[in-house]
Design a protein around this motif. Structure first.
Motif, PDB file in Angstrom:
ATOM      1  N   GLN A 145      36.120  46.221  37.183  1.00  0.00           N
ATOM      2  CA  GLN A 145      36.130  46.387  35.796  1.00  0.00           C
ATOM      3  C   GLN A 145      34.533  46.708  35.488  1.00  0.00           C
ATOM      4  OE1 GLN A 145      37.854  43.229  33.228  1.00  0.00           O
ATOM      5  NE2 GLN A 145      39.409  43.139  34.804  1.00  0.00           N
ATOM      6  N   LEU A 146      33.790  46.045  36.619  1.00  0.00           N
ATOM      7  CA  LEU A 146      32.142  46.333  36.309  1.00  0.00           C
ATOM      8  C   LEU A 146      31.733  47.654  37.148  1.00  0.00           C
ATOM      9  CD1 LEU A 146      31.239  42.540  37.235  1.00  0.00           C
ATOM     10  CD2 LEU A 146      31.549  43.778  34.684  1.00  0.00           C
ATOM     11  N   ALA A 147      32.314  47.989  38.089  1.00  0.00           N
ATOM     12  CA  ALA A 147      31.884  49.390  38.782  1.00  0.00           C
ATOM     13  C   ALA A 147      33.077  49.876  39.676  1.00  0.00           C
ATOM     14  CB  ALA A 147      30.780  48.826  39.887  1.00  0.00           C
ATOM     15  N   LYS A 148      33.050  51.220  39.714  1.00  0.00           N
ATOM     16  CA  LYS A 148      33.971  51.973  40.264  1.00  0.00           C
ATOM     17  C   LYS A 148      33.862  51.607  41.835  1.00  0.00           C
ATOM     18  CE  LYS A 148      35.555  56.445  41.520  1.00  0.00           C
ATOM     19  NZ  LYS A 148      35.161  58.087  41.141  1.00  0.00           N
ATOM     20  N   ARG A 149      35.101  51.286  42.632  1.00  0.00           N
ATOM     21  CA  ARG A 149      35.090  50.719  43.883  1.00  0.00           C
ATOM     22  C   ARG A 149      34.688  51.836  44.768  1.00  0.00           C
ATOM     23  NH1 ARG A 149      39.611  47.402  44.408  1.00  0.00           N
ATOM     24  NH2 ARG A 149      38.255  45.890  43.679  1.00  0.00           N
ATOM     25  N   THR A 150      33.590  51.798  45.547  1.00  0.00           N
ATOM     26  CA  THR A 150      33.323  52.514  46.623  1.00  0.00           C
ATOM     27  C   THR A 150      32.832  51.420  47.836  1.00  0.00           C
ATOM     28  OG1 THR A 150      30.809  52.250  46.219  1.00  0.00           O
ATOM     29  CG2 THR A 150      31.846  54.290  45.178  1.00  0.00           C
ATOM     30  N   VAL A 151      32.862  52.332  48.911  1.00  0.00           N
ATOM     31  CA  VAL A 151      32.773  51.469  50.344  1.00  0.00           C
ATOM     32  C   VAL A 151      31.470  50.396  50.021  1.00  0.00           C
ATOM     33  CG1 VAL A 151      32.006  51.556  52.675  1.00  0.00           C
ATOM     34  CG2 VAL A 151      33.349  53.103  51.830  1.00  0.00           C
ATOM     35  N   PRO A 152      30.232  50.735  49.591  1.00  0.00           N
ATOM     36  CA  PRO A 152      29.226  49.636  49.452  1.00  0.00           C
ATOM     37  C   PRO A 152      29.896  48.683  48.270  1.00  0.00           C
ATOM     38  CG  PRO A 152      28.334  51.749  49.379  1.00  0.00           C
ATOM     39  CD  PRO A 152      29.697  52.072  49.429  1.00  0.00           C
ATOM     40  N   VAL A 153      30.406  48.895  47.219  1.00  0.00           N
ATOM     41  CA  VAL A 153      31.014  47.985  46.292  1.00  0.00           C
ATOM     42  C   VAL A 153      31.922  47.242  46.888  1.00  0.00           C
ATOM     43  CG1 VAL A 153      32.066  47.506  44.214  1.00  0.00           C
ATOM     44  CG2 VAL A 153      30.404  49.488  44.286  1.00  0.00           C
ATOM     45  N   HIS A 186      44.556  45.301  49.286  1.00  0.00           N
ATOM     46  CA  HIS A 186      44.259  45.138  47.859  1.00  0.00           C
ATOM     47  C   HIS A 186      42.905  46.022  47.719  1.00  0.00           C
ATOM     48  CE1 HIS A 186      46.416  40.954  47.339  1.00  0.00           C
ATOM     49  NE2 HIS A 186      47.173  41.916  46.922  1.00  0.00           N
ATOM     50  N   VAL A 187      41.946  46.213  48.798  1.00  0.00           N
ATOM     51  CA  VAL A 187      40.857  46.840  48.697  1.00  0.00           C
ATOM     52  C   VAL A 187      41.444  48.253  48.699  1.00  0.00           C
ATOM     53  CG1 VAL A 187      38.668  47.778  49.749  1.00  0.00           C
ATOM     54  CG2 VAL A 187      39.141  45.148  49.713  1.00  0.00           C
ATOM     55  N   ASN A 188      42.108  48.753  49.261  1.00  0.00           N
ATOM     56  CA  ASN A 188      42.457  50.064  49.100  1.00  0.00           C
ATOM     57  C   ASN A 188      43.983  50.144  50.018  1.00  0.00           C
ATOM     58  OD1 ASN A 188      43.175  52.579  49.484  1.00  0.00           O
ATOM     59  ND2 ASN A 188      41.177  53.502  50.112  1.00  0.00           N
ATOM     60  N   PRO A 189      45.183  50.180  49.252  1.00  0.00           N
ATOM     61  CA  PRO A 189      46.400  50.178  49.851  1.00  0.00           C
ATOM     62  C   PRO A 189      46.793  51.461  50.590  1.00  0.00           C
ATOM     63  CG  PRO A 189      46.590  50.723  47.486  1.00  0.00           C
ATOM     64  CD  PRO A 189      45.179  50.211  47.732  1.00  0.00           C
ATOM     65  N   ARG A 190      46.002  52.329  50.519  1.00  0.00           N
ATOM     66  CA  ARG A 190      46.271  53.807  51.253  1.00  0.00           C
ATOM     67  C   ARG A 190      45.748  53.319  52.629  1.00  0.00           C
ATOM     68  NH1 ARG A 190      44.331  55.883  46.417  1.00  0.00           N
ATOM     69  NH2 ARG A 190      45.841  57.266  45.457  1.00  0.00           N
ATOM     70  N   LEU A 191      44.769  52.545  53.083  1.00  0.00           N
ATOM     71  CA  LEU A 191      44.306  51.909  54.466  1.00  0.00           C
ATOM     72  C   LEU A 191      45.392  51.338  55.190  1.00  0.00           C
ATOM     73  CD1 LEU A 191      40.700  50.967  53.613  1.00  0.00           C
ATOM     74  CD2 LEU A 191      41.625  53.175  54.603  1.00  0.00           C
ATOM     75  N   ILE A 216      37.787  38.494  42.311  1.00  0.00           N
ATOM     76  CA  ILE A 216      36.433  39.206  42.609  1.00  0.00           C
ATOM     77  C   ILE A 216      36.828  40.462  42.679  1.00  0.00           C
ATOM     78  CG2 ILE A 216      34.810  39.429  44.309  1.00  0.00           C
ATOM     79  CD1 ILE A 216      34.769  36.642  45.260  1.00  0.00           C
ATOM     80  N   LEU A 217      37.634  41.012  43.367  1.00  0.00           N
ATOM     81  CA  LEU A 217      38.275  42.451  43.321  1.00  0.00           C
ATOM     82  C   LEU A 217      38.529  42.810  41.964  1.00  0.00           C
ATOM     83  CD1 LEU A 217      40.353  42.652  46.762  1.00  0.00           C
ATOM     84  CD2 LEU A 217      37.774  43.348  46.181  1.00  0.00           C
ATOM     85  N   VAL A 218      39.448  42.028  40.958  1.00  0.00           N
ATOM     86  CA  VAL A 218      39.541  42.761  39.775  1.00  0.00           C
ATOM     87  C   VAL A 218      38.711  42.692  38.862  1.00  0.00           C
ATOM     88  CG1 VAL A 218      41.122  42.079  37.862  1.00  0.00           C
ATOM     89  CG2 VAL A 218      42.109  41.792  39.993  1.00  0.00           C
ATOM     90  N   ILE A 219      37.772  41.645  38.878  1.00  0.00           N
ATOM     91  CA  ILE A 219      36.605  41.665  38.066  1.00  0.00           C
ATOM     92  C   ILE A 219      35.522  42.602  38.450  1.00  0.00           C
ATOM     93  CG2 ILE A 219      34.742  40.172  37.018  1.00  0.00           C
ATOM     94  CD1 ILE A 219      36.586  37.777  37.582  1.00  0.00           C
ATOM     95  N   GLY A 220      35.529  42.930  39.702  1.00  0.00           N
ATOM     96  CA  GLY A 220      34.522  43.848  40.251  1.00  0.00           C
ATOM     97  C   GLY A 220      34.667  45.356  39.883  1.00  0.00           C
TER      98      GLY A 220
END
Length: 627
Positions: free
Chosen positions: A326-334, A44-49, A320-324
């Motif tokens: 929408q608030l910020a582009k997902r990077t490793v820190p995010v 869910h964080v990154n399906p490519r992984l 948390i992942l879905v709402i997050g």
């Protein structure tokens, strides 16, 4: 102050009869839960992984079916005790997740509240999977943010199993364990067959994936294992070797599935999920007691700690992942912050809600003040309980009001653009122009057509596409006057042969075909090769590749398009992928569809440049010759 014994007696749940026996504890099974939730979280964080990380849900299913059936057998059909225990286990973390999620959506994106109504109802009635099927939730066609409660489909499947399977156990167990095992095995096979039969290659697998009938095989496989194996571990050398072999084979197959089995291909639905489920059962058999090498790893304290909290982590992480996102582009820190928040809420829920309710029941939780820190003074405890109760009631009221008064979500900019483009291109395709030296007419036959000039005009072109082409349709019409466009939201490549054949039969298929499909899922190479052969060697086919940075099938689609373009001399590529990648600012936030104006014009220019070829005065060079 009432002591613990009095409280225990006062609790309604505590008066439930204790089961006559408890199953053997299997520490390795707790570790399997940790493996499953970790795989789902990574996916869910990154399906490519981890392309097959979604199979963690199927690992959960097998483990749940196994453990639940063992409990039912140990409790000898005490259904009331079983269902009370399930309520104590399932509801304490679920209710806070729903409340916090609704309030967070009300704060972050009120436009989603109205669509959340039925999903909250589905969550409370454990019918989320059928709600999502009824509302046509899709892994393929959904380009906006997914539902914050989409992950509850699997909980619904499990709860439906928990409701029906105990009744089956009570009725069939009287006739012997073998009959119960046979019935569970037949049910698992039937579910696999239905999943395979209902799956359409390249189509949307959502109905197959969400359905209880099509996705309950793992639960029933676990039930078969529970009936046939008590969990007791022998110590003979032969059994030790057998356990190690079973554990290694099981973890190997599950690992390959997690790493390689994409949820968008037919392999998952035509045997892949079933094989991984069977391998999980083998893994329980070999590693459950913790006495094999793999079992030893799964039985380590940190792994078991995570496994014990896996249910809460599964519930919390997705909203948390879905709402997050929408608030910020997902990077490793995010992503690390999102996972940290999910873990924090999971630990809080496990310590202050899940475990107290399991031990003392709901009334016992309130009477003993589990929600209160270590201060044991009666007044402090009472004040804290009153404050906590008032806060909970306030959250329930606020969430209810937010859902009841949810505003009608205005159409998004992309929705409005697609609606306007649908109107602009909604007229029946223009008839093929009369024969002339500049624009020859195609014939109804797909095997022969008059030659066309090196640089085709709009009146020479029939375009067939999905929502990406639809978004750019007005710009295409301005750039290539007279072009015939048939573009539709959610269209995949699979219907293309039939649509093109129909156009040819009606005499509306033009000498040049522009095909912009692939956004909504992969397709077999043979299908596209069949399209080329049906068009015949005298028509030119231009294939628009896809730019899908947020979807895992983009690379597969583009490779298929490139291979077919290299195979046929009359097939050419339109490189929308590179053009869009260089100008993401001209795309909508989904990073897929072009915005009106600059984005749509970029799409039209890219198509026009491919039609014109390397030089406006030279004939187009096929992709395989240009290499």
């Amino acid at each position: 102050m009432a002591n613990a014994t009095q409280v225990h007696t006062d609790s309604v749940e505590a008066r439930e009869p204790r089961p006559p026996s408890r199953p053997v504890r299997l520490p390795g099974v707790d570790g399997l839960r940790a493996l499953a939730v970790t795989a789902v979280l990574i996916y869910h964080v990154n399906p490519r992984l981890l392309p097959g990380g979604y199979l963690g849900v199927d690992v959960f299913f097998v483990v749940s079916g196994y453990l639940i059936t063992r409990l039912l057998l140990a409790e000898r059909g005490n259904l009331r005790h079983f269902w009370v225990r399930r309520a104590r286990r399932i509801l304490p973390p679920l209710v806070p997740v729903l409340l916090v999620t609704v309030l967070a959506v009300a704060w972050a994106s009120r436009a989603q509240l109205r669509s959340l109504r039925t999903e909250v109802l589905g969550a409370l009635t454990f019918t989320s999977n059928w709600v999502q099927i009824a509302e046509h939730h899709s892994y393929f066609a959904r380009f906006a943010a997914p539902s914050v409660l989409q992950h509850l489909w699997s909980l619904a499947v499990e709860e439906q199993f928990y409701l029906l399977w105990p009744l089956v156990v009570v009725l069939v167990l009287r006739r012997g364990r073998n009959r119960l095992a046979l019935l569970a095995a037949l049910g698992a096979v039937a579910s696999m067959v239905v999943m395979s039969a209902r799956f359409t290659t390249g189509g949307d697998p959502s109905r197959v994936y969400f359905g209880t009938d099509t996705h309950c095989a793992g639960l029933l496989i676990g039930a078969v294992l529970a009936v046939l194996w008590s969990g007791a571990a022998g110590t003979s050398r032969l059994r030790t070797v057998g356990r190690n072999v079973a554990a290694v084979v099981g973890i190997g197959v599950v690992g390959v599935g997690l790493w390689r089995l994409s949820e968008y291909g037919p392999g998952a639905y035509r045997g892949g999920i079933a094989v991984v489920s069977a391998a999980t059962a083998l893994l329980i058999l070999g590693a459950g007691a913790g006495r094999s090498g793999v079992g030893w790893l799964l039985s380590r304290a940190p792994v078991r700690w995570l496994g014990a909290r896996s249910y809460g982590l599964y519930l919390w992480h997705w909203p948390i992942l879905v709402i997050g996102s929408q608030l910020a582009k997902r990077t490793v820190p995010v992503a690390l912050v999102e996972v940290g928040v999910a873990l924090t809420l999971t630990v809080w829920s496990y310590r202050y809600l899940e475990q107290p309710v399991l031990r003392a029941g709901y009334q016992g939780l309130l009477r003993r003040g589990w929600l209160v820190p270590l201060d044991r003074r009666r007044t402090t405890r009472r004040a804290a309980l009153l404050a906590g109760g008032a806060a909970a009631v306030a959250c329930v009221v606020a969430a209810t009001v937010a859902l009841v008064r949810a505003p009608v979500a205005p159409p998004s900019g992309l929705d409005a653009q697609l609606a306007a483009a649908s109107v602009a291109t909604g007229a029946p395709p223009a008839p093929t122009p009369a024969p002339s030296s500049a624009a020859p007419s195609p014939t109804p036959s797909t095997s022969a057509a008059p030659p066309i000039p090196p640089v085709p005009r709009g009146t020479d072109i029939s375009a067939l596409g999905d929502s990406v082409m639809l978004a750019a349709a007005p710009a295409l019409q301005r750039r290539l006057p007279g072009i015939s466009i048939d573009a539709k939201v959610s269209r995949a490549m699979q219907p293309a042969p039939g649509i093109l054949s129909g156009m040819a039969g009606r005499g509306t298929l033009r000498p040049v075909v522009l095909l912009g499909l692939g956004t909504n899922g992969p397709f077999p190479r043979s299908l596209l090769e069949g399209v080329v052969r049906r068009l015949g060697p005298h028509r030119r086919l231009f294939l628009v590749n896809v730019y899908l940075p947020t979807r895992p099938w983009g690379g597969q689609v583009n490779r298929t398009l490139e291979q077919v373009a290299a195979e046929f001399d009359n097939v050419y590529l339109v490189d929308w992928r590179d053009a869009a990648a260089k100008h993401e600012n001209l795309l909508w936030p989904d990073r897929i569809h072009p915005r009106p104006g600059g984005g749509a014009n970029l799409y039209a220019r890219t198509v026009a440049a491919a039609l014109a070829g390397p030089d406006d005065d030279e004939e187009l060079v096929p992709a395989n010759h240009a290499r």
